[in-house]
Design a protein around this motif. Structure first.
Motif, PDB file in Angstrom:
ATOM      1  N   TYR B 306      -3.823  77.397  36.145  1.00 36.44           N
ATOM      2  CA  TYR B 306      -4.986  76.985  35.376  1.00 36.44           C
ATOM      3  C   TYR B 306      -5.367  75.545  35.688  1.00 36.44           C
ATOM      4  O   TYR B 306      -4.514  74.715  35.968  1.00 36.44           O
ATOM      5  CB  TYR B 306      -4.713  77.101  33.881  1.00 36.44           C
ATOM      6  CG  TYR B 306      -4.558  78.518  33.435  1.00 36.44           C
ATOM      7  CD1 TYR B 306      -5.672  79.347  33.326  1.00 36.44           C
ATOM      8  CD2 TYR B 306      -3.303  79.046  33.149  1.00 36.44           C
ATOM      9  CE1 TYR B 306      -5.532  80.663  32.927  1.00 36.44           C
ATOM     10  CE2 TYR B 306      -3.160  80.356  32.750  1.00 36.44           C
ATOM     11  CZ  TYR B 306      -4.275  81.164  32.636  1.00 36.44           C
ATOM     12  OH  TYR B 306      -4.142  82.472  32.247  1.00 36.44           O
ATOM     13  N   ALA B 307      -6.671  75.295  35.599  1.00 37.83           N
ATOM     14  CA  ALA B 307      -7.193  73.944  35.794  1.00 37.83           C
ATOM     15  C   ALA B 307      -8.100  73.612  34.608  1.00 37.83           C
ATOM     16  O   ALA B 307      -9.288  73.945  34.621  1.00 37.83           O
ATOM     17  CB  ALA B 307      -7.958  73.859  37.110  1.00 37.83           C
ATOM     18  N   THR B 325      -8.825  70.083  36.435  1.00 36.88           N
ATOM     19  CA  THR B 325      -7.630  69.348  36.818  1.00 36.88           C
ATOM     20  C   THR B 325      -6.498  70.343  36.998  1.00 36.88           C
ATOM     21  O   THR B 325      -6.197  71.127  36.091  1.00 36.88           O
ATOM     22  CB  THR B 325      -7.269  68.354  35.694  1.00 36.88           C
ATOM     23  OG1 THR B 325      -8.428  67.581  35.409  1.00 36.88           O
ATOM     24  CG2 THR B 325      -6.125  67.463  36.103  1.00 36.88           C
ATOM     25  N   ILE B 326      -5.891  70.306  38.162  1.00 37.36           N
ATOM     26  CA  ILE B 326      -4.894  71.330  38.463  1.00 37.36           C
ATOM     27  C   ILE B 326      -3.594  71.063  37.733  1.00 37.36           C
ATOM     28  O   ILE B 326      -3.009  69.992  37.851  1.00 37.36           O
ATOM     29  CB  ILE B 326      -4.685  71.416  39.978  1.00 37.36           C
ATOM     30  CG1 ILE B 326      -5.923  72.085  40.575  1.00 37.36           C
ATOM     31  CG2 ILE B 326      -3.431  72.199  40.319  1.00 37.36           C
ATOM     32  CD1 ILE B 326      -6.117  71.840  42.006  1.00 37.36           C
ATOM     33  N   PHE B 327      -3.196  72.030  36.942  1.00 40.27           N
ATOM     34  CA  PHE B 327      -1.917  71.967  36.236  1.00 40.27           C
ATOM     35  C   PHE B 327      -0.971  72.966  36.886  1.00 40.27           C
ATOM     36  O   PHE B 327      -1.365  74.086  37.204  1.00 40.27           O
ATOM     37  CB  PHE B 327      -2.105  72.318  34.750  1.00 40.27           C
ATOM     38  CG  PHE B 327      -2.541  71.154  33.905  1.00 40.27           C
ATOM     39  CD1 PHE B 327      -3.667  70.402  34.243  1.00 40.27           C
ATOM     40  CD2 PHE B 327      -1.826  70.800  32.763  1.00 40.27           C
ATOM     41  CE1 PHE B 327      -4.061  69.327  33.461  1.00 40.27           C
ATOM     42  CE2 PHE B 327      -2.222  69.723  31.978  1.00 40.27           C
ATOM     43  CZ  PHE B 327      -3.326  68.978  32.319  1.00 40.27           C
ATOM     44  N   GLN B 332       6.733  81.887  33.610  1.00 38.09           N
ATOM     45  CA  GLN B 332       5.912  83.087  33.445  1.00 38.09           C
ATOM     46  C   GLN B 332       4.827  82.945  32.397  1.00 38.09           C
ATOM     47  O   GLN B 332       3.827  83.642  32.433  1.00 38.09           O
ATOM     48  CB  GLN B 332       6.807  84.229  32.969  1.00 38.09           C
ATOM     49  CG  GLN B 332       7.795  84.671  33.947  1.00 38.09           C
ATOM     50  CD  GLN B 332       7.318  85.910  34.613  1.00 38.09           C
ATOM     51  OE1 GLN B 332       6.175  86.314  34.482  1.00 38.09           O
ATOM     52  NE2 GLN B 332       8.188  86.525  35.377  1.00 38.09           N
ATOM     53  N   THR B 333       5.076  82.081  31.381  1.00 36.07           N
ATOM     54  CA  THR B 333       4.106  81.952  30.300  1.00 36.07           C
ATOM     55  C   THR B 333       2.973  81.020  30.711  1.00 36.07           C
ATOM     56  O   THR B 333       2.059  80.777  29.936  1.00 36.07           O
ATOM     57  CB  THR B 333       4.754  81.384  29.030  1.00 36.07           C
ATOM     58  OG1 THR B 333       5.105  80.017  29.283  1.00 36.07           O
ATOM     59  CG2 THR B 333       5.986  82.174  28.651  1.00 36.07           C
ATOM     60  N   PHE B 334       3.077  80.507  31.902  1.00 37.19           N
ATOM     61  CA  PHE B 334       2.075  79.589  32.435  1.00 37.19           C
ATOM     62  C   PHE B 334       1.910  78.336  31.599  1.00 37.19           C
ATOM     63  O   PHE B 334       0.863  77.697  31.617  1.00 37.19           O
ATOM     64  CB  PHE B 334       0.726  80.294  32.667  1.00 37.19           C
ATOM     65  CG  PHE B 334       0.739  81.044  33.956  1.00 37.19           C
ATOM     66  CD1 PHE B 334       1.400  82.263  34.053  1.00 37.19           C
ATOM     67  CD2 PHE B 334       0.151  80.533  35.087  1.00 37.19           C
ATOM     68  CE1 PHE B 334       1.469  82.934  35.254  1.00 37.19           C
ATOM     69  CE2 PHE B 334       0.203  81.209  36.294  1.00 37.19           C
ATOM     70  CZ  PHE B 334       0.870  82.418  36.370  1.00 37.19           C
ATOM     71  N   TYR B 357      -1.223  74.900  27.541  1.00 37.47           N
ATOM     72  CA  TYR B 357      -0.677  76.170  27.062  1.00 37.47           C
ATOM     73  C   TYR B 357      -1.804  77.193  27.032  1.00 37.47           C
ATOM     74  O   TYR B 357      -2.739  77.037  26.254  1.00 37.47           O
ATOM     75  CB  TYR B 357      -0.122  76.027  25.646  1.00 37.47           C
ATOM     76  CG  TYR B 357       0.747  74.813  25.440  1.00 37.47           C
ATOM     77  CD1 TYR B 357       2.086  74.825  25.800  1.00 37.47           C
ATOM     78  CD2 TYR B 357       0.212  73.650  24.891  1.00 37.47           C
ATOM     79  CE1 TYR B 357       2.884  73.703  25.620  1.00 37.47           C
ATOM     80  CE2 TYR B 357       0.992  72.533  24.709  1.00 37.47           C
ATOM     81  CZ  TYR B 357       2.330  72.551  25.070  1.00 37.47           C
ATOM     82  OH  TYR B 357       3.096  71.442  24.906  1.00 37.47           O
ATOM     83  N   PRO B 358      -1.718  78.246  27.842  1.00 38.03           N
ATOM     84  CA  PRO B 358      -2.807  79.240  27.836  1.00 38.03           C
ATOM     85  C   PRO B 358      -2.910  79.952  26.485  1.00 38.03           C
ATOM     86  O   PRO B 358      -3.997  80.251  26.026  1.00 38.03           O
ATOM     87  CB  PRO B 358      -2.439  80.219  28.946  1.00 38.03           C
ATOM     88  CG  PRO B 358      -1.131  79.807  29.472  1.00 38.03           C
ATOM     89  CD  PRO B 358      -0.741  78.500  28.911  1.00 38.03           C
ATOM     90  N   THR B 359      -1.749  80.255  25.869  1.00 31.84           N
ATOM     91  CA  THR B 359      -1.767  80.831  24.531  1.00 31.84           C
ATOM     92  C   THR B 359      -0.836  79.976  23.689  1.00 31.84           C
ATOM     93  O   THR B 359       0.366  80.233  23.612  1.00 31.84           O
ATOM     94  CB  THR B 359      -1.297  82.296  24.544  1.00 31.84           C
ATOM     95  OG1 THR B 359      -2.156  83.032  25.407  1.00 31.84           O
ATOM     96  CG2 THR B 359      -1.342  82.909  23.156  1.00 31.84           C
ATOM     97  N   ALA B 360      -1.404  78.919  23.097  1.00 35.27           N
ATOM     98  CA  ALA B 360      -0.556  77.944  22.432  1.00 35.27           C
ATOM     99  C   ALA B 360      -0.003  78.509  21.138  1.00 35.27           C
ATOM    100  O   ALA B 360      -0.684  79.227  20.413  1.00 35.27           O
ATOM    101  CB  ALA B 360      -1.351  76.675  22.146  1.00 35.27           C
TER     102      ALA B 360
END
Ligand code: HEM
Lengths: 329, 525
Positions: B306-307, B325-327, B332-334, B357-360
């Protein structure tokens, strides 16, 4: 059938196969224990062209008790072999059901549990297939005990629920690569057992009764071992040096990456090449060659199990850990 | 008296045990090319390969290697001297396999001539005494020796033996088969060299590079566009194909149930590319296991992440940083880490460092945020703020994934606790002390492409395939000789059969039995 019932079937089949292997082991133990007291027939020690190499020679004579014993032994030997065949068939069902349980259906080797299941299956299958041709009766108790142990280890420590393959693993090259690697592993394992028995036998015990006395002559063991290795080596070459790199090239952009699994597969290959050479080199024939065969088997199994605990850089993700999400180079 | 001129030096002015230079060379050559040396070199090669599987290798996993080096400051210089971080390019590893190859050439090439003669030779005459051979049989027959030998000839001919027949008073048939075994063996060993050549071409002339592309962006295949680039030592940048590639879209298929829930089942990058400036545009769905091949170059999808789109305005209200911004994902949870460097901000430079956090979700247990799932359920960034000098003008190249905090202390609240920027998409926060604002505008995705040229790969592949074919010949063609002699004696016709295996793997006893059976079967008929 639903995926869940396939999975249940697979688990039950593993248990059943374990049970039947166990019965086969008992049959073979009875066979060999009643042979224990019978002296080896004089003829079996003879080195001649009419001798059946590898066959269990049993003294025949007018002795009634001996005759009854001989018949009982033969019966249990045959029973043990038939039970082994049955167990192999059940184990095949276990593997098949395991593949059917996944959604989408797939080949049953996505993790250590499945790989171990498939590996022990192939060991048993090759043994059954070559039983008559290479006269492997003497090997029965060892192979059955080995397969049973591996199966138990798999069921107790390695069990993992059915899961889909990670994407890197969904490739038909995977199927070819793994099938050939497992077949070679099976052949090498049987070859290793034979070489170990060669070492035991060639220590030259004077006894005429007991298991060791009934093993085939060292020359025969050496030749059987060579045949098994000679079968395994090209298959291993195909798995490790042809299909493995092709798959790696597609999945990881580099056909040879010196990944720890690759390194150890290479080491195994080199050791077995050394074994083949040793067999043709004066001073290395026999004992040293057999030791090399055992070293080869050690590297093979270390690669399969041990390296997963020593190294975390391996991209062979069936080893456990999370598949690499992104590699930073 | 005839004079015989000798060019040889007199032998006797040398001390015993001393070798001439030529002899020494010859001795060394003999040692190097002996089977025993090959065997030992093979074992050495196996041993030498081991360290590279336990010590992280910079060519395999540079990040892991540098971490390891940071953790082991004492061992690192020693290991470095021993090339233990790049075992497979090290002088000592190379020395072993080059010696092995030398040994192989020295062993195999001189034999070629020998093999060549052997292949065309007729089977040799029968030894005088066949019963001395380890595998033999003898029996008496009532038939005529000529009949028996004719039958032996037919039987052996049917089994594809090459035959020599004696017509003299001593009557025998000599048969040999399996001539191609040596050819197979030769092919195998020479193919090993071919593989090595292919492998060497790949590592000398090829390259491997990586680039992280935010979805929607394009890439043109020039050196400067790569994030990392690892060329072979003979690689020339003018060998690069002039292609353009754009990642238009990225799809990922998440598993939401079952044992592997949370894993991605698959992902695909939809790309368009042009082979060169004036080629037509083409489309390709780039997936794991399905690389895109453009000319000699292969493009692989090897990762994604994700960016977050982050905008920083400074104290003057000027936009000093803006964009995806590249993170880098950690697992696995990204859950991912990244940094923002706003080095033109006034009054002071601003650096941000933190997590995405994609799903915080919040863990009461640890008192921190974590990511519950890899897909975008409840995206959030949580970052710390650093102000001061980010040392970006020092001329030392910096990683875009880390901040130099030596002259940029962390921003703290009045109570001394770290000041955190926790934002969800669309939110903006005003930094204290008139530093400016930070806003989180949305999330984009990036893909990591690996781009490589591997010249010589077909040579290497052809090499192993040939090696396998040769190996099959070498292992399964059983060269053996069989002799049959028949002569009259007082009991009739004495038939002697013997066989000799030349590979060490054959069961000659069975061959003898079978042949005797064949001779006798006809006998009774
Ligand atoms: C890269 C290293 C090498 C590998 C992987 C290799 C592998 C093999 C293999 C698999 C065999 C077949 C064994 C058999 O037929 O039972 C073989 C046979 C042979 N190798 Fe090598 N070899 C290598 C290097 C060498 C070297 C350096 C020599 C010379 C000293 C050599 C000499 C031979 C010979 C003479 C045979 C024939 C043995 C026979 O007829 O049974 N090899 N090699």
């Amino acid at each position: 059938m639903t995926d869940a019932s396939w999975e249940t079937l697979s688990n039950q089949a593993v248990a059943a196969a374990g049970l039947v292997y166990f019965l086969a082991l008992i049959a073979h133990l009875i066979e060999w224990s009643s042979l224990r007291t019978l002296p080896v027939a004089a003829g079996s020690e003879r080195q001649s062209s009419v001798d059946i190499p590898g066959g269990i020679a049993v003294a025949t004579g007018p002795d009634e008790a001996g005759e009854a014993k001989r018949r009982r032994t033969e019966l249990f030997g045959r029973l043990g072999f038939l039970l082994t065949c049955l167990a192999v068939a059940i184990q095949f069902v276990a593997l098949l059901a395991r593949g059917m349980a996944a959604d989408p259906n797939r080949v049953p080797w996505g993790n250590m549990y499945e790989f171990t299941l498939a590996g022990s299956f192939v060991v048993a299958l090759i043994y059954v297939a070559l039983y008559h041709r290479l006269k492997l009766a003497w090997m029965a108790p060892i192979v059955v005990a080995f397969v049973l142990t591996v199966l138990m280890v798999a069921a107790i420590w390695l069990y993992a629920p059915v899961a889909p393959l990670t994407e890197a693993l969904t490739s038909y090259w995977l199927v070819i690569h793994v099938v050939s690697a497992i077949i070679a592993t099976g052949a090498f394992t049987l070859g290793g057992i034979t070489s170990a028995m060669f070492l035991v036998k060639s220590r030259g015990s004077e006894r005429t009764t007991g298991y060791v006395a009934r093993l085939p002559q060292p020359e025969v063991l050496d030749r059987v071992s060579y045949r098994l290795h000679a079968f395994g080596f090209p298959v291993w070459t195909f798995a490790v040096l042809i299909t493995g790199p092709i798959w790696a090239h597609q999945a990881w952009s580099s056909y040879w990456n010196w990944d720890p699994k690759e390194v150890w597969a290479f080491i195994t290959w080199v050791v077995y090449a050394a074994y083949l050479h040793a067999r043709t080199t004066a001073g290395w024939k026999g004992r040293n060659a057999a030791i090399l065969a055992l070293v080869g088997m050690a590297t093979l199994w270390f690669n399969f199990i041990g390296i997963n605990y020593f190294s975390t850089t391996s991209q062979h993700s069936y080893a456990g850990g999370a598949p690499a999400v992104v590699q930073q180079r | 008296m005839s004079t015989s001129l000798s060019t040889r030096p007199p032998e006797d002015d040398r001390k015993p045990g001393e070798l001439g230079f030529g002899e020494l060379l010859r001795w060394i050559w003999r040692q190097v090319t002996s089977m025993r040396t090959a065997l030992i070199l093979l074992l050495l090669l196996a041993l030498a390969a081991i360290p590279g599987s336990v010590i992280p290798q910079s060519g395999v996993d540079a990040l892991k290697t540098s971490n390891w080096q940071a953790d082991h400051p004492e061992l690192t210089p020693i290991y470095e001297k021993l090339s233990l971080f790049s075992v497979y390019d090290s002088p000592w590893f190379s020395a072993i396999y080059l010696l092995l190859m030398l040994s192989l050439v020295g062993c195999i090439v001189p034999r070629t001539w020998h093999y060549w003669r052997g292949i065309r030779a007729k089977p040799p005459a029968a030894p005088r005494n066949l019963t001395r051979l380890p595998d033999h049989a003898a029996y008496h027959s009532t038939e005529d020796p000529d009949v028996l030998l004719e039958r032996a000839r037919a039987a052996l001919g049917k089994r594809r033996y090459r035959l020599t027949v004696s017509d003299g008073p001593d009557k025998w048939v000599s048969a040999e088969r399996g001539y191609l075994r040596e050819v197979g063996n030769l092919l195998f060993h020479l193919s090993v060299l071919v593989v090595l050549v292919g492998f060497a071409i790949g590592s000398l002339l090829g390259y491997k590079g990586g680039v992280i592309l935010v979805v929607g962006n394009g890439f043109s295949n020039t050196l400067t566009q790569y994030d990392d680039f690892d060329p072979g030592s003979l690689f020339g940048a003018d060998d690069m194909e002039p292609f353009f590639l754009t990642v238009d879209d990225f799809d990922i298929d998440w598993l939401t149930e079952g044992a592997a829930a949370g894993q991605a089942r698959g992902f695909v990058a939809h790309t368009t590319y042009q082979e060169s400036l004036d080629s037509p545009e083409e489309e390709y769905d780039l997936k794991v296991n399905h690389p895109l091949t453009i000319g000699n170059t292969d493009v692989f999808l090897i990762g994604h992440g994700y960016a977050p789109v982050i905008t920083v305005k400074d104290g003057n209200g000027d936009v000093v940083y803006s964009g995806p911004t590249i993170f880098l994902p950690l697992d696995q949870t990204f859950q991912s880490i990244g940094v923002v460097k706003a080095n033109t901000a006034e009054p002071t430079q601003i650096g941000l460092e933190g997590e995405f956090y994609p799903t915080a979700a919040f863990s009461d247990h640890t008192g921190t945020y974590f990511s519950a799932f890899g897909d975008l359920g409840n995206p959030m960034i949580s970052m710390l703020v650093y102000t001061g000098d980010l040392n970006m003008d020092a001329g030392v190249p910096q990683s875009v994934y880390s901040l130099d905090k030596s002259d940029a202390p962390m921003l703290r609240k009045k109570n001394g606790a770290p000041y955190r920027v926790d934002l969800q998409p669309g939110e903006e926060v005003t930094l204290p002390n008139g530093l400016g604002t930070v806003s989180f505008d949305g999330v984009e995705r990036w893909t990591k492409l690996q781009i490589s040229q591997t010249p010589g790969k077909w040579i290497a592949l052809a090499g192993v395939v040939l090696a396998l074919i040769g190996l099959l010949g070498s292992l399964f063609i059983r060269p053996r000789r069989v002799w049959v002699r028949a002569r009259r004696d007082e009991h009739g016709t004495l038939v002697e059969v013997a066989a000799l295996d030349r590979s060490g793997g054959g069961d000659t006893a069975a061959v003898v039995d079978e042949l005797v059976a064949a001779l006798q079967r006809e006998d009774k008929a």
